[in-house]
Design a protein around this motif. Structure first.
Motif, PDB file in Angstrom:
ATOM      1  N   GLY A  18     -33.786  -9.001  20.752  1.00 13.36           N
ATOM      2  CA  GLY A  18     -34.190 -10.399  20.717  1.00 13.36           C
ATOM      3  C   GLY A  18     -33.948 -10.992  19.348  1.00 13.36           C
ATOM      4  N   VAL A  19     -34.481 -12.201  19.153  1.00 10.67           N
ATOM      5  CA  VAL A  19     -34.371 -12.861  17.856  1.00 10.67           C
ATOM      6  C   VAL A  19     -35.627 -12.500  17.062  1.00 10.67           C
ATOM      7  CG1 VAL A  19     -34.155 -15.079  16.668  1.00 10.67           C
ATOM      8  CG2 VAL A  19     -33.076 -14.756  18.920  1.00 10.67           C
ATOM      9  N   TYR A  20     -35.435 -12.047  15.850  1.00 12.83           N
ATOM     10  CA  TYR A  20     -36.543 -11.625  14.989  1.00 12.83           C
ATOM     11  C   TYR A  20     -36.751 -12.629  13.864  1.00 12.83           C
ATOM     12  CZ  TYR A  20     -36.782  -7.069  17.256  1.00 12.83           C
ATOM     13  OH  TYR A  20     -36.960  -6.061  18.179  1.00 12.83           O
ATOM     14  N   THR A  21     -37.875 -12.451  13.165  1.00 17.54           N
ATOM     15  CA  THR A  21     -38.180 -13.372  12.057  1.00 17.54           C
ATOM     16  C   THR A  21     -37.203 -13.214  10.894  1.00 17.54           C
ATOM     17  OG1 THR A  21     -39.800 -11.720  11.371  1.00 17.54           O
ATOM     18  CG2 THR A  21     -40.655 -13.679  12.522  1.00 17.54           C
ATOM     19  N   SER A  22     -36.451 -12.126  10.875  1.00 19.10           N
ATOM     20  CA  SER A  22     -35.339 -11.987   9.941  1.00 19.10           C
ATOM     21  C   SER A  22     -34.437 -10.878  10.473  1.00 19.10           C
ATOM     22  CB  SER A  22     -35.854 -11.652   8.538  1.00 19.10           C
ATOM     23  OG  SER A  22     -34.833 -11.912   7.596  1.00 19.10           O
ATOM     24  N   ASP A  23     -33.322 -10.646   9.794  1.00 17.02           N
ATOM     25  CA  ASP A  23     -32.386  -9.622  10.295  1.00 17.02           C
ATOM     26  C   ASP A  23     -33.048  -8.242  10.279  1.00 17.02           C
ATOM     27  OD1 ASP A  23     -30.341  -7.872  10.805  1.00 17.02           O
ATOM     28  OD2 ASP A  23     -28.872  -8.926   9.560  1.00 17.02           O
ATOM     29  N   PRO A  24     -33.271  -7.636  11.454  1.00 16.57           N
ATOM     30  CA  PRO A  24     -33.953  -6.334  11.479  1.00 16.57           C
ATOM     31  C   PRO A  24     -33.174  -5.227  10.769  1.00 16.57           C
ATOM     32  CG  PRO A  24     -33.231  -6.985  13.691  1.00 16.57           C
ATOM     33  CD  PRO A  24     -32.936  -8.139  12.786  1.00 16.57           C
ATOM     34  N   ARG A  25     -31.891  -5.485  10.477  1.00 19.56           N
ATOM     35  CA  ARG A  25     -31.128  -4.461   9.753  1.00 19.56           C
ATOM     36  C   ARG A  25     -31.330  -4.557   8.244  1.00 19.56           C
ATOM     37  NH1 ARG A  25     -28.611  -2.130  13.634  1.00 19.56           N
ATOM     38  NH2 ARG A  25     -28.022  -3.455  15.390  1.00 19.56           N
ATOM     39  N   VAL A  26     -31.940  -5.660   7.802  1.00 22.47           N
ATOM     40  CA  VAL A  26     -32.181  -5.822   6.355  1.00 22.47           C
ATOM     41  C   VAL A  26     -33.672  -5.674   6.044  1.00 22.47           C
ATOM     42  CG1 VAL A  26     -31.877  -7.382   4.383  1.00 22.47           C
ATOM     43  CG2 VAL A  26     -30.187  -7.376   6.224  1.00 22.47           C
ATOM     44  N   ILE A  27     -34.511  -6.237   6.905  1.00 17.89           N
ATOM     45  CA  ILE A  27     -35.964  -6.241   6.659  1.00 17.89           C
ATOM     46  C   ILE A  27     -36.624  -5.326   7.690  1.00 17.89           C
ATOM     47  CG2 ILE A  27     -38.012  -7.743   6.457  1.00 17.89           C
ATOM     48  CD1 ILE A  27     -35.946  -8.766   4.601  1.00 17.89           C
ATOM     49  N   SER A  28     -37.469  -4.438   7.229  1.00 14.07           N
ATOM     50  CA  SER A  28     -38.050  -3.498   8.204  1.00 14.07           C
ATOM     51  C   SER A  28     -39.289  -4.060   8.914  1.00 14.07           C
ATOM     52  CB  SER A  28     -38.363  -2.167   7.535  1.00 14.07           C
ATOM     53  OG  SER A  28     -39.062  -2.409   6.354  1.00 14.07           O
ATOM     54  N   GLU A  29     -40.025  -4.985   8.271  1.00 13.57           N
ATOM     55  CA  GLU A  29     -41.293  -5.419   8.901  1.00 13.57           C
ATOM     56  C   GLU A  29     -41.121  -6.676   9.750  1.00 13.57           C
ATOM     57  OE1 GLU A  29     -40.894  -5.874   5.511  1.00 13.57           O
ATOM     58  OE2 GLU A  29     -42.155  -4.472   4.419  1.00 13.57           O
ATOM     59  N   VAL A  30     -39.984  -6.833  10.403  1.00 14.10           N
ATOM     60  CA  VAL A  30     -39.749  -8.077  11.152  1.00 14.10           C
ATOM     61  C   VAL A  30     -40.577  -8.150  12.435  1.00 14.10           C
ATOM     62  CG1 VAL A  30     -37.425  -8.679  10.377  1.00 14.10           C
ATOM     63  CG2 VAL A  30     -37.727  -6.958  12.152  1.00 14.10           C
ATOM     64  N   LYS A  31     -40.789  -9.374  12.881  1.00 11.85           N
ATOM     65  CA  LYS A  31     -41.551  -9.586  14.120  1.00 11.85           C
ATOM     66  C   LYS A  31     -40.593 -10.190  15.142  1.00 11.85           C
ATOM     67  CE  LYS A  31     -45.291 -12.823  15.500  1.00 11.85           C
ATOM     68  NZ  LYS A  31     -45.134 -12.760  16.877  1.00 11.85           N
ATOM     69  N   LYS A  32     -40.660  -9.723  16.377  1.00 13.16           N
ATOM     70  CA  LYS A  32     -39.797 -10.310  17.411  1.00 13.16           C
ATOM     71  C   LYS A  32     -40.416 -11.611  17.916  1.00 13.16           C
ATOM     72  CE  LYS A  32     -39.177  -9.124  21.741  1.00 13.16           C
ATOM     73  NZ  LYS A  32     -39.005  -8.225  22.857  1.00 13.16           N
ATOM     74  N   LEU A  33     -39.595 -12.623  18.074  1.00 10.43           N
ATOM     75  CA  LEU A  33     -40.109 -13.912  18.561  1.00 10.43           C
ATOM     76  C   LEU A  33     -40.032 -13.923  20.087  1.00 10.43           C
ATOM     77  CD1 LEU A  33     -38.127 -16.143  16.034  1.00 10.43           C
ATOM     78  CD2 LEU A  33     -40.562 -15.615  15.934  1.00 10.43           C
ATOM     79  N   LYS A  34     -41.135 -14.360  20.723  1.00 17.01           N
ATOM     80  CA  LYS A  34     -41.098 -14.485  22.199  1.00 17.01           C
ATOM     81  C   LYS A  34     -40.206 -15.648  22.573  1.00 17.01           C
ATOM     82  CE  LYS A  34     -45.824 -12.964  23.164  1.00 17.01           C
ATOM     83  NZ  LYS A  34     -46.491 -13.361  21.906  1.00 17.01           N
ATOM     84  N   SER A  35     -40.304 -16.699  21.748  1.00 16.56           N
ATOM     85  CA  SER A  35     -39.466 -17.867  22.027  1.00 16.56           C
ATOM     86  C   SER A  35     -39.112 -18.540  20.717  1.00 16.56           C
ATOM     87  CB  SER A  35     -40.214 -18.853  22.926  1.00 16.56           C
ATOM     88  OG  SER A  35     -41.229 -19.490  22.175  1.00 16.56           O
ATOM     89  N   ILE A  36     -38.084 -19.348  20.789  1.00 21.99           N
ATOM     90  CA  ILE A  36     -37.674 -20.167  19.628  1.00 21.99           C
ATOM     91  C   ILE A  36     -37.025 -21.426  20.206  1.00 21.99           C
ATOM     92  CG2 ILE A  36     -35.459 -18.901  19.414  1.00 21.99           C
ATOM     93  CD1 ILE A  36     -35.726 -19.326  16.339  1.00 21.99           C
ATOM     94  N   SER A  37     -37.220 -22.557  19.522  1.00 24.54           N
ATOM     95  CA  SER A  37     -36.636 -23.798  20.072  1.00 24.54           C
ATOM     96  C   SER A  37     -35.138 -23.850  19.754  1.00 24.54           C
ATOM     97  CB  SER A  37     -37.332 -25.020  19.476  1.00 24.54           C
ATOM     98  OG  SER A  37     -37.016 -25.117  18.112  1.00 24.54           O
ATOM     99  N   TYR A  38     -34.418 -24.640  20.542  1.00 23.43           N
ATOM    100  CA  TYR A  38     -32.979 -24.799  20.290  1.00 23.43           C
ATOM    101  C   TYR A  38     -32.747 -25.226  18.830  1.00 23.43           C
ATOM    102  CZ  TYR A  38     -32.312 -24.972  25.407  1.00 23.43           C
ATOM    103  OH  TYR A  38     -32.284 -24.685  26.747  1.00 23.43           O
ATOM    104  N   ASP A  39     -33.555 -26.203  18.369  1.00 26.65           N
ATOM    105  CA  ASP A  39     -33.324 -26.727  17.017  1.00 26.65           C
ATOM    106  C   ASP A  39     -33.511 -25.658  15.955  1.00 26.65           C
ATOM    107  OD1 ASP A  39     -32.641 -29.289  17.741  1.00 26.65           O
ATOM    108  OD2 ASP A  39     -34.733 -29.918  17.917  1.00 26.65           O
TER     109      ASP A  39
END
Ligand code: ADP
Ligand code: ASP
Ligand code: MG
Length: 414
Positions: A177-198
């Motif tokens: 999914g889309v995370y709060t940052s690149d999971p390959r760079v930051i280890s403590e990322v959170k997965k977003l359930k949703s995100i707006s188009y904008d």
């Protein structure tokens, strides 16, 4: 029961074993009674390899021929996947961008889809086929092969979903999914359930390569819900890219974009029209300018600094030097190896503490900001590239890890 578009990126189609996972997703949609269109990328790092081979052959590769070359990767994948489906008893057919056809403008290496003739796909679907489409490629009206820019298979998928009025478009990739940052760079990322188009559009444009930015533009325009999911995690619910974000977070993500150069034009006459003429010269030469800062126009001369992609640097310097007398400036300087670090979130502009928090994280990590730019939903700063990973890590920690620590400690008290 309807049409569904499933897209699988390079790492999801890299080997025969991985293609088995792809087939499992296709079969699952078929079992639900859906008609399936599959869009695939070139296998693994094929496109990177083709570009590296090209660099060995030509110093400044002809753009038309570049597109002919790099579009070949996707054709290999469609044939292999269609063959495997047929071997398993399915009806399947592969189609290139020009067989469909997906008509684009003629901006080689970065073309935009103008329209899609969808009759061929609809006929094949009606006769019970899984239609396997090569992503990333199209054909210009003059018959030339074109490509949609790196990561462009996402755009092929969403454009097809719009054209075929599909029920959904699932983007399967190597993260869940889309995370709060690149999971390959930051280890403590959170997965977003949703995100707006904008927000997703800003994230993608600011360097989060999980989705091609133009695919988000199309999804927004036609209100197509996109689901970003993992090819390899079973029953992944991934992230929904939709009209309204249902997550309640201060910001949605932290991104970085590398390979940026800054040019400073010093001592340009402080007269009406000078700034316009400078940027007109650049746009006439197809140079994309991003962040712009102009010094106060209180004196007879002013300075203008702007950023461009690093691979446009030599061309830009050459043009500006040629036009020195016409533009009437004193000198130009440039800086290479800069990165743009951004935070993205709906309504950032109305939350005064957010910018302070970002700047505080950079101050605490001793990272200097060279330029700042803001919009309704993002704040970007320019930093030296060797500081970019620490910058996103520290900013991310400031906004998210503290929250996670609090929720963990609450959990332990119960
Ligand atoms: P595909 O080949 O499937 O198109 P990409 O490599 O283009 O996949 O995109 C997926 C990659 O995007 C992930 O492996 C991840 O490293 C990167 N990425 C960058 N930012 C993010 C983010 N915010 N959320 C998820 N993935 C991200
Ligand atoms: N194969 C192309 C690339 O690597 C397109 C894509 O994967 O979306 O950029
Ligand atoms: Mg991609």
């Amino acid at each position: 029961m309807g049409i569904v578009v499933l897209k699988f990126g390079g790492s999801s189609v890299a080997t025969r074993e991985k293609l088995e996972h792809v087939i499992a997703h296709i079969e699952s949609e078929k079992k639900k009674g859906n008609e399936v269109v599959v869009v695939v990328s070139a296998q693994g790092k094929t496109t990177d390899r083709l570009i590296a081979e090209e660099a060995e052959i030509s110093k400044e590769p002809d753009k038309r021929e570049h597109d002919v070359l790099v579009s070949t990767g996707e054709q290999v994948t469609i044939a292999k996947l269609a063959m495997m489906l047929i071997d398993r008893g399915h009806k399947a057919v592969s189609l290139t961008g020009w067989q469909i056809p997906i008509i684009t403008n003629c901006e080689y290496t970065n073309s935009k889809i103008r329209y899609i003739k969808n009759e061929t796909i609809l006929d094949y679907l009606e006769s019970g086929n899984v239609v396997v489409v090569a992503g990333f490629q199209g054909v210009a009206e003059n018959g030339d092969i074109t490509t949609l820019g790196r990561g462009g298979s996402d755009t092929t998928a969403v454009a097809l979903a719009a054209s075929l009025k599909a029920d959904k478009c699932d983007i399967y990739t190597d993260v869940d999914g889309v995370y709060t940052s690149d999971p390959r760079v930051i280890s403590e990322v959170k997965k977003l359930k949703s995100i707006s188009y904008d927000e997703m559009l800003e994230m993608a444009s600011m360097g989060a390569k999980v989705l091609h930015n133009r695919c988000v533009e199309i999804a927004k325009k036609y209100e197509i819900p996109l689901y970003v999911k993992s090819t390899f995690v079973e029953h992944s619910d991934g992230t929904a890219v939709i009209k309204e974000n249902i997550e309640d977070l201060e910001i949605s993500g932290v991104t970085k974009d590398d390979y940026i150069s800054r040019i400073t034009v010093i001592g340009i006459k402080n007269e009406i029209g000078k700034t316009f003429k400078l940027f007109k010269v650049l746009s006439d030469n197809q140079i994309n300018v991003d962040v712009i800062v102009q010094s106060f126009g209180e004196y007879t001369v002013k300075d203008i600094a702007f950023t461009i992609k690093m691979n446009d640097l030599q061309k830009t310097l050459k043009i500006l030097k040629e036009k020195k007398t016409e533009l009437g400036y004193k000198d130009i300087t440039h800086t290479e190896n800069l990165s743009k670090v951004s935070i993205v979130g709906a309504g950032i502009a109305n939350k005064p503490g957010v910018a302070t928090k970002m700047f505080e994280a950079l101050y605490e990590s001793n990272i200097n900001m060279h330029m700042i730019s803001t919009s309704e939903i993002k704040i970007s700063v320019l930093v030296d590239s060797n500081n970019a990973n620490s910058a996103i890590r520290e900013i991310h920690r400031k906004f998210f890890v503290w929250d996670m620590e609090i929720s963990m400690s609450l959990f332990w008290h119960f």
